[in-house]
Design a protein around this motif. Sequence first.
Motif, PDB file in Angstrom:
ATOM      1  N   SER A 100      -5.210 -24.728  38.168  1.00  0.00           N
ATOM      2  CA  SER A 100      -6.466 -24.181  37.650  1.00  0.00           C
ATOM      3  C   SER A 100      -7.678 -24.886  38.252  1.00  0.00           C
ATOM      4  CB  SER A 100      -6.511 -24.311  36.121  1.00  0.00           C
ATOM      5  OG  SER A 100      -6.770 -25.658  35.727  1.00  0.00           O
ATOM      6  N   LEU A 101      -7.497 -26.121  38.713  1.00  0.00           N
ATOM      7  CA  LEU A 101      -8.622 -26.895  39.232  1.00  0.00           C
ATOM      8  C   LEU A 101      -9.213 -26.278  40.499  1.00  0.00           C
ATOM      9  CD1 LEU A 101      -7.204 -30.513  38.751  1.00  0.00           C
ATOM     10  CD2 LEU A 101      -8.813 -29.290  37.282  1.00  0.00           C
ATOM     11  N   ASP A 102      -8.450 -25.460  41.186  1.00  0.00           N
ATOM     12  CA  ASP A 102      -8.912 -24.863  42.431  1.00  0.00           C
ATOM     13  C   ASP A 102      -9.494 -23.461  42.235  1.00  0.00           C
ATOM     14  OD1 ASP A 102      -8.035 -27.085  43.888  1.00  0.00           O
ATOM     15  OD2 ASP A 102      -5.998 -26.274  44.010  1.00  0.00           O
ATOM     16  N   LYS A 103      -9.649 -23.045  40.962  1.00  0.00           N
ATOM     17  CA  LYS A 103     -10.074 -21.677  40.698  1.00  0.00           C
ATOM     18  C   LYS A 103     -11.274 -21.632  39.769  1.00  0.00           C
ATOM     19  CE  LYS A 103      -5.429 -19.685  41.189  1.00  0.00           C
ATOM     20  NZ  LYS A 103      -4.830 -20.922  41.712  1.00  0.00           N
ATOM     21  N   PRO A 104     -12.070 -20.559  39.833  1.00  0.00           N
ATOM     22  CA  PRO A 104     -13.113 -20.361  38.824  1.00  0.00           C
ATOM     23  C   PRO A 104     -12.486 -20.220  37.438  1.00  0.00           C
ATOM     24  CG  PRO A 104     -13.410 -18.874  40.692  1.00  0.00           C
ATOM     25  CD  PRO A 104     -12.065 -19.509  40.856  1.00  0.00           C
ATOM     26  N   TYR A 105     -13.268 -20.474  36.419  1.00  0.00           N
ATOM     27  CA  TYR A 105     -12.739 -20.546  35.056  1.00  0.00           C
ATOM     28  C   TYR A 105     -11.984 -19.283  34.650  1.00  0.00           C
ATOM     29  CZ  TYR A 105     -12.636 -20.598  29.962  1.00  0.00           C
ATOM     30  OH  TYR A 105     -12.231 -20.524  28.658  1.00  0.00           O
ATOM     31  N   ARG A 106     -12.584 -18.117  34.797  1.00  0.00           N
ATOM     32  CA  ARG A 106     -11.947 -16.881  34.338  1.00  0.00           C
ATOM     33  C   ARG A 106     -10.644 -16.613  35.083  1.00  0.00           C
ATOM     34  NH1 ARG A 106     -13.499 -16.077  29.345  1.00  0.00           N
ATOM     35  NH2 ARG A 106     -15.768 -16.038  29.138  1.00  0.00           N
ATOM     36  N   ALA A 107     -10.654 -16.834  36.389  1.00  0.00           N
ATOM     37  CA  ALA A 107      -9.434 -16.634  37.172  1.00  0.00           C
ATOM     38  C   ALA A 107      -8.354 -17.618  36.749  1.00  0.00           C
ATOM     39  CB  ALA A 107      -9.732 -16.780  38.665  1.00  0.00           C
ATOM     40  N   VAL A 119      -7.979 -18.984  33.738  1.00  0.00           N
ATOM     41  CA  VAL A 119      -7.457 -18.585  32.427  1.00  0.00           C
ATOM     42  C   VAL A 119      -6.488 -17.416  32.557  1.00  0.00           C
ATOM     43  CG1 VAL A 119      -8.088 -17.575  30.201  1.00  0.00           C
ATOM     44  CG2 VAL A 119      -9.403 -19.491  31.116  1.00  0.00           C
ATOM     45  N   GLN A 120      -6.844 -16.451  33.388  1.00  0.00           N
ATOM     46  CA  GLN A 120      -5.968 -15.298  33.576  1.00  0.00           C
ATOM     47  C   GLN A 120      -4.620 -15.718  34.156  1.00  0.00           C
ATOM     48  OE1 GLN A 120      -8.357 -12.675  35.980  1.00  0.00           O
ATOM     49  NE2 GLN A 120      -9.278 -11.664  34.205  1.00  0.00           N
ATOM     50  N   GLU A 121      -4.650 -16.620  35.148  1.00  0.00           N
ATOM     51  CA  GLU A 121      -3.395 -17.084  35.734  1.00  0.00           C
ATOM     52  C   GLU A 121      -2.601 -17.920  34.739  1.00  0.00           C
ATOM     53  OE1 GLU A 121      -2.694 -20.268  39.042  1.00  0.00           O
ATOM     54  OE2 GLU A 121      -2.833 -18.318  40.025  1.00  0.00           O
ATOM     55  N   ALA A 122      -3.312 -18.749  33.953  1.00  0.00           N
ATOM     56  CA  ALA A 122      -2.631 -19.577  32.958  1.00  0.00           C
ATOM     57  C   ALA A 122      -1.868 -18.721  31.952  1.00  0.00           C
ATOM     58  CB  ALA A 122      -3.648 -20.469  32.247  1.00  0.00           C
ATOM     59  N   PHE A 123      -2.442 -17.583  31.581  1.00  0.00           N
ATOM     60  CA  PHE A 123      -1.768 -16.684  30.649  1.00  0.00           C
ATOM     61  C   PHE A 123      -0.438 -16.206  31.213  1.00  0.00           C
ATOM     62  CE2 PHE A 123      -1.084 -12.392  28.852  1.00  0.00           C
ATOM     63  CZ  PHE A 123      -0.947 -12.750  27.514  1.00  0.00           C
ATOM     64  N   LEU A 124      -0.405 -15.968  32.525  1.00  0.00           N
ATOM     65  CA  LEU A 124       0.841 -15.539  33.152  1.00  0.00           C
ATOM     66  C   LEU A 124       1.915 -16.618  33.073  1.00  0.00           C
ATOM     67  CD1 LEU A 124      -0.543 -13.703  36.320  1.00  0.00           C
ATOM     68  CD2 LEU A 124       0.195 -12.711  34.157  1.00  0.00           C
ATOM     69  N   TYR A 125       1.495 -17.892  33.150  1.00  0.00           N
ATOM     70  CA  TYR A 125       2.466 -18.976  33.012  1.00  0.00           C
ATOM     71  C   TYR A 125       3.136 -18.923  31.636  1.00  0.00           C
ATOM     72  CZ  TYR A 125       1.270 -21.467  37.310  1.00  0.00           C
ATOM     73  OH  TYR A 125       1.114 -21.821  38.622  1.00  0.00           O
TER      74      TYR A 125
END
Length: 258
Positions: free
Chosen positions: A218-225, A227-233
């Motif tokens: 997540s550190l390499d991404k904008p906040y919204r992106a 969060v969206q990827e984290a949800f997939l995890y």
Amino acid sequence: MYETILYGVDAATRVATVTLNRPDRLNAFNRQMCEEIARVWQVIKDDDTVHAVVVRGAGDRAFCAGLDVKESFGQPELVWNHVDPGELLSPKWQQLWKPVVCAVHGMCTAGGLYLVNEADVVICSDDATFCDSHVTFGYVSAVEPVGLMRRIGLGHTLRMALTGNSERVSAATALQIGLVTEVVPRTELWTRAAELARTIAAFPAVATQGTVRAVWQSLDKPYRAAVQEAFLYTRLGNPIGLQEVERAGAADTPPTVR
């Protein structure tokens, strides 16, 4: 297998321990140590019996004094082909997502901060000191501060980078600014690090490694992106982790207060 590090696995607790083992050089890393650490990250990654890792330094004086400037690192002649030693030392560069607990004692300076920056949990002994010595000797301090900023923010990072050897961050200050999460007496450091790793290793690996990977990526991404990827995890990892808990039960780790 290794000459500059020690490696062992406690099968009962599923914790691996990597010990920097050049105490006569204050555990400063040379090319050989970097390559051995990169190799051991792959060994750990491939060993499904290991669920967490402790990184520590041998000897009494230092955790790591950074790059051993008395030896040539052996960079190629063409500057564009130079290798950052931190890439070899980094578990994250090696795509290792098993939780890493870093136990710092004595001096930690310059390139030693690579290992601190890449750890998931950092604790230190009450005799630990941190500094970035680059500018003292005329070197630009660049890579280590980029990692430090993610832990302690811009102000504290620039102060460390620009004061060089003339100002040391004490264990108490390191705790205050978030460089470490806990300070313990020197005699208790390795025991406490192993205890933390053992607690983490007791939980389903899919949960702990998924957490580490989600947070770091997540550190390499904008906040919204992010969060969206984290949800997939959570969609991918939670069903597997819940099955493991249902099959083996939740880890019996009594809660503590920190």
